[in-house]
Design an enzyme around this catalytic site. Structure first.
Site, PDB file in Angstrom:
ATOM      1  N   ALA A  65      -3.051  -3.251  16.552  1.00  0.00           N
ATOM      2  CA  ALA A  65      -2.600  -2.062  17.279  1.00  0.00           C
ATOM      3  C   ALA A  65      -2.561  -0.893  16.304  1.00  0.00           C
ATOM      4  O   ALA A  65      -2.355  -1.083  15.099  1.00  0.00           O
ATOM      5  CB  ALA A  65      -1.217  -2.311  17.856  1.00  0.00           C
ATOM      6  N   GLY A 112      -2.975  -7.274  17.266  1.00  0.00           N
ATOM      7  CA  GLY A 112      -3.506  -7.138  18.630  1.00  0.00           C
ATOM      8  C   GLY A 112      -4.998  -7.426  18.699  1.00  0.00           C
ATOM      9  O   GLY A 112      -5.506  -7.811  19.761  1.00  0.00           O
ATOM     10  N   GLU A 115      -5.276 -11.086  18.876  1.00  0.00           N
ATOM     11  CA  GLU A 115      -4.820 -11.446  20.228  1.00  0.00           C
ATOM     12  C   GLU A 115      -5.905 -11.149  21.263  1.00  0.00           C
ATOM     13  O   GLU A 115      -6.060 -11.875  22.243  1.00  0.00           O
ATOM     14  CB  GLU A 115      -3.520 -10.697  20.540  1.00  0.00           C
ATOM     15  CG  GLU A 115      -2.354 -11.222  19.688  1.00  0.00           C
ATOM     16  CD  GLU A 115      -1.113 -10.338  19.711  1.00  0.00           C
ATOM     17  OE1 GLU A 115      -1.251  -9.095  19.632  1.00  0.00           O
ATOM     18  OE2 GLU A 115       0.001 -10.884  19.813  1.00  0.00           O
ATOM     19  N   GLU A 135       1.894  -8.847  11.702  1.00  0.00           N
ATOM     20  CA  GLU A 135       2.935  -7.918  12.165  1.00  0.00           C
ATOM     21  C   GLU A 135       4.234  -8.033  11.379  1.00  0.00           C
ATOM     22  O   GLU A 135       4.948  -7.056  11.209  1.00  0.00           O
ATOM     23  CB  GLU A 135       3.225  -8.150  13.661  1.00  0.00           C
ATOM     24  CG  GLU A 135       2.093  -7.743  14.603  1.00  0.00           C
ATOM     25  CD  GLU A 135       1.111  -8.867  14.904  1.00  0.00           C
ATOM     26  OE1 GLU A 135       1.061  -9.854  14.136  1.00  0.00           O
ATOM     27  OE2 GLU A 135       0.394  -8.753  15.920  1.00  0.00           O
TER      28      GLU A 135
HETATM   29  C1  HXC Z   1      -3.878   2.319  12.261  1.00  0.00           C
HETATM   30  C2  HXC Z   1      -5.262   1.488  10.618  1.00  0.00           C
HETATM   31  C3  HXC Z   1      -4.867   0.160  10.940  1.00  0.00           C
HETATM   32  C4  HXC Z   1      -3.927  -0.021  12.016  1.00  0.00           C
HETATM   33  C5  HXC Z   1      -6.271   0.071   9.308  1.00  0.00           C
HETATM   34  N1  HXC Z   1      -6.135   1.378   9.603  1.00  0.00           N
HETATM   35  N2  HXC Z   1      -5.495  -0.674  10.097  1.00  0.00           N
HETATM   36  N3  HXC Z   1      -4.773   2.549  11.273  1.00  0.00           N
HETATM   37  N4  HXC Z   1      -3.480   1.089  12.626  1.00  0.00           N
HETATM   38  N5  HXC Z   1      -3.537  -1.246  12.417  1.00  0.00           N
HETATM   39  C6  HXC Z   1      -6.781   2.532   8.961  1.00  0.00           C
HETATM   40  C7  HXC Z   1      -6.111   2.881   7.643  1.00  0.00           C
HETATM   41  O1  HXC Z   1      -4.964   3.687   7.844  1.00  0.00           O
HETATM   42  C8  HXC Z   1      -7.245   3.622   6.947  1.00  0.00           C
HETATM   43  O2  HXC Z   1      -7.370   4.932   7.465  1.00  0.00           O
HETATM   44  C9  HXC Z   1      -8.479   2.853   7.397  1.00  0.00           C
HETATM   45  O3  HXC Z   1      -8.113   2.199   8.607  1.00  0.00           O
HETATM   46  C10 HXC Z   1      -8.926   1.818   6.388  1.00  0.00           C
HETATM   47  O4  HXC Z   1      -7.823   0.979   6.094  1.00  0.00           O
HETATM   48  P1  HXC Z   1      -7.393   0.585   4.603  1.00  0.00           P
HETATM   49  O5  HXC Z   1      -6.025   0.054   4.678  1.00  0.00           O
HETATM   50  O6  HXC Z   1      -7.654   1.716   3.663  1.00  0.00           O
HETATM   51  O7  HXC Z   1      -8.465  -0.570   4.295  1.00  0.00           O
HETATM   52  P2  HXC Z   1      -8.259  -1.876   3.381  1.00  0.00           P
HETATM   53  O8  HXC Z   1      -7.593  -1.546   2.088  1.00  0.00           O
HETATM   54  O9  HXC Z   1      -9.613  -2.510   3.338  1.00  0.00           O
HETATM   55  O10 HXC Z   1      -7.257  -2.823   4.192  1.00  0.00           O
HETATM   56  C11 HXC Z   1      -7.642  -3.328   5.448  1.00  0.00           C
HETATM   57  C12 HXC Z   1      -6.417  -3.980   6.189  1.00  0.00           C
HETATM   58  C13 HXC Z   1      -5.254  -2.955   6.200  1.00  0.00           C
HETATM   59  C14 HXC Z   1      -5.991  -5.233   5.423  1.00  0.00           C
HETATM   60  C15 HXC Z   1      -6.865  -4.356   7.561  1.00  0.00           C
HETATM   61  O11 HXC Z   1      -5.733  -1.720   6.724  1.00  0.00           O
HETATM   62  C16 HXC Z   1      -4.084  -3.387   7.030  1.00  0.00           C
HETATM   63  O12 HXC Z   1      -3.257  -4.180   6.571  1.00  0.00           O
HETATM   64  N6  HXC Z   1      -3.993  -2.846   8.253  1.00  0.00           N
HETATM   65  C17 HXC Z   1      -2.842  -3.122   9.129  1.00  0.00           C
HETATM   66  C18 HXC Z   1      -2.932  -4.498   9.713  1.00  0.00           C
HETATM   67  C19 HXC Z   1      -1.777  -4.797  10.632  1.00  0.00           C
HETATM   68  O13 HXC Z   1      -0.593  -4.828  10.217  1.00  0.00           O
HETATM   69  N7  HXC Z   1      -2.065  -5.074  11.923  1.00  0.00           N
HETATM   70  C20 HXC Z   1      -1.061  -5.391  12.900  1.00  0.00           C
HETATM   71  C21 HXC Z   1      -0.643  -4.135  13.639  1.00  0.00           C
HETATM   72  S1  HXC Z   1       0.653  -4.449  14.790  1.00  0.00           S
HETATM   73  P3  HXC Z   1      -6.985   6.231   6.581  1.00  0.00           P
HETATM   74  O14 HXC Z   1      -7.312   7.361   7.486  1.00  0.00           O
HETATM   75  O15 HXC Z   1      -5.543   6.095   6.290  1.00  0.00           O
HETATM   76  O16 HXC Z   1      -7.843   6.124   5.358  1.00  0.00           O
HETATM   77  C22 HXC Z   1      -0.072  -5.138  16.130  1.00  0.00           C
HETATM   78  C23 HXC Z   1       0.863  -5.475  17.267  1.00  0.00           C
HETATM   79  C24 HXC Z   1       0.125  -5.722  18.558  1.00  0.00           C
HETATM   80  O17 HXC Z   1      -1.234  -5.343  16.164  1.00  0.00           O
HETATM   81  C25 HXC Z   1       1.104  -5.662  19.719  1.00  0.00           C
HETATM   82  C26 HXC Z   1       0.422  -5.618  21.070  1.00  0.00           C
HETATM   83  C27 HXC Z   1       1.321  -5.318  22.235  1.00  0.00           C
END
Ligand code: HXC
Length: 261
Positions: A65, A112, A115, A135
């Protein structure tokens, strides 16, 4: 149909949805979620589509997400409006599709995004695929099936560890654990997943729908109930023209020409 955050096209009976926010690793914002739901619903009623394929392209499926969009939400907002504030949530649209839905996954499928792949009927993974429910690392938890579908797919031990620690699973572990149906080299993901989808799309539609119902039934029912349901479904296929066509074609040593496809 033109969308902001996804690409959609129909090719040889396959409705293809490509998540398309490359700069944000296909993070699922509300526009993307709404568009995926609309595209799936659109393919459901499009007679030219026999199978739906969802992919994020050859680099990343989706990093979850959109945290930047989500970060200022309150419990009241989420609860009252059903985050991500869309009428039809994309995970449910995929789950409820009668047509087969395949996820083709390269790179990260997180939160997400993971999922979303699990809401599909099966997952074909590139060798670069990484699945995870991270998450917990941002102080929250899976909210669209992660604790439920992952547990059913890989069992309690792995699901617990992944959800509690945020550890990701690579393609090989995911295949061993039964999360993905098979692994292909990353450069062949698009071609191999499309070929599989096209083959499914060429089959008898009502038979496909019954098979989906039966396999899904196995996930949530007792063996006895499932076996009874399957037997009735099998018998019901004999009411389909396609069934008699398929069997006659076999006996006559020719390719079947399914009408309901
Ligand atoms: C918004 C995101 C994002 C996310 C990555 N980006 N994941 N933006 N939401 N979930 C963006 C970063 O901000 C960045 O943009 C660009 O994508 C590249 O990401 P980096 O972090 O620089 O890349 P990297 O170092 O290769 O790391 C990749 C990664 C990391 C390991 C995937 O980005 C990460 O940990 N992302 C979050 C993963 C996460 O926690 N997902 C769960 C979300 S909660 P900018 O512009 O800043 O350079 C969820 C709940 C669902 O999913 C509920 C449903 C109802």
């Amino acid at each position: 149909m033109s969308y902001e955050c996804i690409l959609s096209e129909v090719k040889d009976g396959v409705g293809i949805i490509t998540l398309n926010r490359p700069k944000a690793m296909n993070a699922l914002n509300s526009t993307l979620c709404r568009e995926v739901g609309e595209a799936v619903d659109g393919f459901e009623v499009d007679d030219s589509v026999g199978c739906i394929l969802i992919t994020g392209g050859d680099q990343v499926f989706a990093a979850g997400a959109d945290i930047k969009e989500m970060k200022d939400q309150t419990f009241a907002d989420l609860y009252a409006k059903n985050f991500p504030y869309i009428q039809r949530d994309c995970w449910r649209a995929i789950d409820e599709a009668r047509k087969p839905v395949i996820a083709a996954v390269a790179g990260f499928a997180l939160g997400g995004g993971c999922e979303m792949t699990m809401a599909c009927d099966f997952i074909i993974a590139a060798d670069s695929a990484k699945f995870g429910q991270p998450e917990i690392g941002i102080g929250t938890m899976p909210g669209a099936g992660g604790t439920q579908r992952l547990t059913k797919a890989v069992g309690k031990a792995k699901a617990m560890e992944m959800c509690l620690s945020g550890r990701m699973m690579g393609a090989e572990e995911a295949e061993r654990a039964g999360l993905v149906s098979r692994i292909v080299p990353a450069e062949e993901l698009a071609e191999q997943s499309f070929k599989t989808a096209r083959k499914i799309a060429s089959m008898s539609r009502p038979a496909l729908t019954l098979i989906k119902e039966c396999v899904d039934m196995a996930v949530g029912s007792s063996l006895d109930d499932g076996l009874r349901f399957e037997r009735r479904a099998f018998e019901a296929t004999f009411a389909f023209e396609d069934c008699s066509e398929g069997m006659n074609a076999f006996a006559e040593k020719r390719k079947p020409e399914f009408k309901n496809r």
